[in-house]
Design a protein around this motif. Structure first.
Motif, PDB file in Angstrom:
ATOM      1  N   ILE A 174       0.843  -1.192   0.000  1.00  0.00           N
ATOM      2  CA  ILE A 174       0.000   0.000   0.000  1.00  0.00           C
ATOM      3  C   ILE A 174       0.879   1.243   0.000  1.00  0.00           C
ATOM      4  N   GLY A 175       0.541   2.189  -0.869  1.00  0.00           N
ATOM      5  CA  GLY A 175       1.183   3.495  -0.888  1.00  0.00           C
ATOM      6  C   GLY A 175       0.093   4.552  -0.819  1.00  0.00           C
ATOM      7  N   THR A 176      -0.065   5.199   0.317  1.00  0.00           N
ATOM      8  CA  THR A 176      -1.197   6.091   0.532  1.00  0.00           C
ATOM      9  C   THR A 176      -0.790   7.459   1.054  1.00  0.00           C
ATOM     10  N   GLY A 177      -1.607   8.444   0.743  1.00  0.00           N
ATOM     11  CA  GLY A 177      -1.416   9.785   1.277  1.00  0.00           C
ATOM     12  C   GLY A 177      -2.004   9.952   2.665  1.00  0.00           C
ATOM     13  N   ARG A 178      -2.587   8.885   3.219  1.00  0.00           N
ATOM     14  CA  ARG A 178      -3.090   8.929   4.596  1.00  0.00           C
ATOM     15  C   ARG A 178      -1.933   8.719   5.578  1.00  0.00           C
ATOM     16  N   PRO A 179      -2.013   9.323   6.768  1.00  0.00           N
ATOM     17  CA  PRO A 179      -1.042   8.982   7.809  1.00  0.00           C
ATOM     18  C   PRO A 179      -1.327   7.605   8.394  1.00  0.00           C
TER      19      PRO A 179
ATOM     20  N   ILE B 172      -4.142   2.235   9.104  1.00  0.00           N
ATOM     21  CA  ILE B 172      -4.197   0.965   9.827  1.00  0.00           C
ATOM     22  C   ILE B 172      -5.579   0.686  10.403  1.00  0.00           C
ATOM     23  N   GLU B 173      -6.172   1.662  11.081  1.00  0.00           N
ATOM     24  CA  GLU B 173      -7.452   1.417  11.758  1.00  0.00           C
ATOM     25  C   GLU B 173      -8.585   1.064  10.788  1.00  0.00           C
ATOM     26  N   PRO B 174      -8.783   1.812   9.710  1.00  0.00           N
ATOM     27  CA  PRO B 174      -9.884   1.451   8.791  1.00  0.00           C
ATOM     28  C   PRO B 174      -9.665   0.105   8.098  1.00  0.00           C
ATOM     29  N   LEU B 175      -8.435  -0.180   7.686  1.00  0.00           N
ATOM     30  CA  LEU B 175      -8.181  -1.458   7.025  1.00  0.00           C
ATOM     31  C   LEU B 175      -8.408  -2.624   7.984  1.00  0.00           C
ATOM     32  N   ALA B 176      -8.054  -2.424   9.242  1.00  0.00           N
ATOM     33  CA  ALA B 176      -8.306  -3.480  10.237  1.00  0.00           C
ATOM     34  C   ALA B 176      -9.801  -3.648  10.470  1.00  0.00           C
TER      35      ALA B 176
ATOM     36  N   ALA C  62       1.608   8.664   4.647  1.00  0.00           N
ATOM     37  CA  ALA C  62       2.033  10.063   4.743  1.00  0.00           C
ATOM     38  C   ALA C  62       2.933  10.290   5.956  1.00  0.00           C
ATOM     39  N   THR C  63       2.774   9.476   6.981  1.00  0.00           N
ATOM     40  CA  THR C  63       3.664   9.573   8.144  1.00  0.00           C
ATOM     41  C   THR C  63       5.104   9.312   7.730  1.00  0.00           C
ATOM     42  N   ASP C  64       5.299   8.325   6.873  1.00  0.00           N
ATOM     43  CA  ASP C  64       6.645   8.020   6.370  1.00  0.00           C
ATOM     44  C   ASP C  64       7.171   9.158   5.500  1.00  0.00           C
ATOM     45  N   VAL C  65       6.287   9.737   4.714  1.00  0.00           N
ATOM     46  CA  VAL C  65       6.682  10.841   3.837  1.00  0.00           C
ATOM     47  C   VAL C  65       7.140  12.046   4.657  1.00  0.00           C
ATOM     48  N   LEU C  66       6.362  12.421   5.684  1.00  0.00           N
ATOM     49  CA  LEU C  66       6.718  13.577   6.510  1.00  0.00           C
ATOM     50  C   LEU C  66       8.052  13.352   7.219  1.00  0.00           C
TER      51      LEU C  66
ATOM     52  N   PRO D  85       9.441  18.300  -2.025  1.00  0.00           N
ATOM     53  CA  PRO D  85       8.399  17.459  -1.457  1.00  0.00           C
ATOM     54  C   PRO D  85       8.502  16.019  -1.974  1.00  0.00           C
ATOM     55  N   LEU D  86       7.983  15.098  -1.146  1.00  0.00           N
ATOM     56  CA  LEU D  86       8.054  13.679  -1.485  1.00  0.00           C
ATOM     57  C   LEU D  86       6.689  13.016  -1.610  1.00  0.00           C
ATOM     58  N   ALA D  87       5.619  13.767  -1.329  1.00  0.00           N
ATOM     59  CA  ALA D  87       4.274  13.198  -1.462  1.00  0.00           C
ATOM     60  C   ALA D  87       3.954  12.941  -2.933  1.00  0.00           C
ATOM     61  N   LYS D  88       2.964  12.088  -3.163  1.00  0.00           N
ATOM     62  CA  LYS D  88       2.517  11.884  -4.545  1.00  0.00           C
ATOM     63  C   LYS D  88       2.186  13.243  -5.165  1.00  0.00           C
ATOM     64  N   PRO D  89       2.518  13.412  -6.421  1.00  0.00           N
ATOM     65  CA  PRO D  89       2.859  12.407  -7.438  1.00  0.00           C
ATOM     66  C   PRO D  89       4.328  11.978  -7.468  1.00  0.00           C
ATOM     67  N   GLN D  90       5.143  12.430  -6.498  1.00  0.00           N
ATOM     68  CA  GLN D  90       6.488  11.877  -6.409  1.00  0.00           C
ATOM     69  C   GLN D  90       6.377  10.379  -6.090  1.00  0.00           C
ATOM     70  N   PRO D  91       7.317   9.577  -6.529  1.00  0.00           N
ATOM     71  CA  PRO D  91       7.177   8.119  -6.386  1.00  0.00           C
ATOM     72  C   PRO D  91       7.598   7.562  -5.032  1.00  0.00           C
TER      73      PRO D  91
END
Length: 377
Positions: free
Chosen positions: A241-246, A251-255, A271-275, A286-292
């Motif tokens: 998964i690669g998401t703009g969500r933190p 984790i909580e919604p997917l669980a 996004a937590t990893d990106v920040l 910046p490293l958020a999408k559309p950056q890979p």
């Protein structure tokens, strides 16, 4: 046969609607609440009704036209949407002030904008009895004057300042203190008080928000998603998964819908990893999408350091064996940077209307929903 499939979440697995609601509410709060500009505090409510939410979103995003425009220009993160929409209205507010208080505006634009600075500016506006009504539809008109896409839209705000006010500034960027204010304000709306304090370790600026995290809506039935992911794993396909969500909003919604177990947590990039990467390597921001970065991190896994992810050779060797599944052009741009195959799903903001856009981009696959992956693997 694809060896790896990397999924976006919003517009692919979960509905974006509540994210867009929270985005509009955040912009509205930043303009009207006394905690920020405070132009009309009486209009702000921390627990709006559903009818009020609909009206505010329609107002702030001009019946979603502004949202569609941002998405078409490659903006995928809601934090960036808040920042763009609010900063633009802030510039419109500065324009008439600059005629009589140019030195004040110059200082405002060249410092690190704080909550106190926003409050002081709002008080000045009200003391001068300036017409401070936002012009939300004007956003598209001014941004269409340029060709900026992706994160360049944020620095394009500096060009708008030059055009409207006649001042040169580099204030507006994803690295600014104002961007951080926008990010935290959005998190308050989406998480609600309890989870915001838990996740951020600080008190909210405005208490009393219940949060939208508990009302996430899966795009297809959870049982169908579980069947999809089990089928993909049975075929030996690695899932990520690669998401703009933190983290917490991933984790909580997917669980809660019973699909988290199908993913190796090491291959979930948020996004937590990106920040974190942006803070440690500001020269690469910046490293958020559309950056890979997000998708590369999901592909390589948590065992790889941020420098390993940042310096991974592109295009990726045998990249066509990797399928990226997303709903936006930001996901498409990221896949192209990586040299990967891309499948667009028509369950995002634009729905079926996005088909022509993806056809024009000549994407590899266009799917009505994520379940149609079963037809191509």
């Amino acid at each position: 046969m694809f060896k790896t499939i990397l999924f976006d979440i919003d517009g692919v697995l979960l509905s974006e609607e509540r994210y867009f609601d929270a985005t509009a509410l955040t912009v509205y709060e930043l303009i009207y609440s006394s905690n920020y500009l405070g132009l009309k505090p009486e209009l702000f409510a921390s627990q709006p009704s559903e009818e009020q939410i609909r009206k505010i979103r329609s107002l702030v995003f001009d019946n979603d036209h502004v949202l569609h425009f941002m998405k078409s220009r490659g903006i995928n993160a809601n934090w960036d949407m808040v920042y763009l929409a609010f900063s633009y209205q802030l510039i419109l507010l500065l324009e008439p002030l600059a005629k009589t208080h140019k030195d004040v505006i110059k200082n405002f634009l060249h410092g690190n904008i704080s909550l106190k600075d926003l409050q002081t500016l709002g008080q000045l506006v009200k003391s001068l009895d300036i017409n401070a009504e936002p012009d939300f539809p004007a956003f598209i008109h001014d941004f269409k004057k340029g060709n900026a896409t992706k994160q360049a839209l944020m620095t394009y705000l500096n060009d708008i300042v030059k055009d409207k006010i006649g001042l040169s500034t580099s204030q507006f960027s994803r690295n600014s203190s104002l961007w951080r204010i926008c990010e935290k304000a959005f998190q308050e709306w989406y998480l609600g008080d309890e989870k915001f304090i838990q996740d951020e370790g600080i008190q909210p600026v405005q208490a009393g928000k219940p949060g939208f995290l508990s009302s996430e809506i899966p795009i297809v039935e959870p049982a169908h998603l579980q069947r999809l992911f089990q089928s993909l794993k049975d075929k030996g396909i690695k899932l990520g998964i690669g998401t703009g969500r933190p983290d917490i909003e991933t984790i909580e919604p997917l669980a809660s819908i019973g699909v988290l177990e199908y993913f190796n947590r090491s291959c979930i990039s948020t996004a937590t990893d990106v920040l974190k990467a942006e803070e440690e390597h500001p020269e690469r921001s910046p490293l958020a999408k559309p950056q890979p970065f997000t998708y590369i991190a999901a592909l390589l896994g948590k065992k790889c350091s941020d420098p390993d992810v940042l310096n991974h050779p592109l295009p990726i060797e045998n990249g066509r064996d990797i399928l990226i599944v997303g709903d936006s052009v930001a996901d498409y741009y990221a896949s192209q940077s990586m040299g990967c195959t891309f499948a667009a799903v028509l369950t995002g903001l634009s729905g079926q209307a996005a088909r022509s856009e993806f056809e024009a981009l000549r994407t590899d696959y266009i799917l009505n929903n994520v379940m149609e992956l079963l037809n191509i693997v």
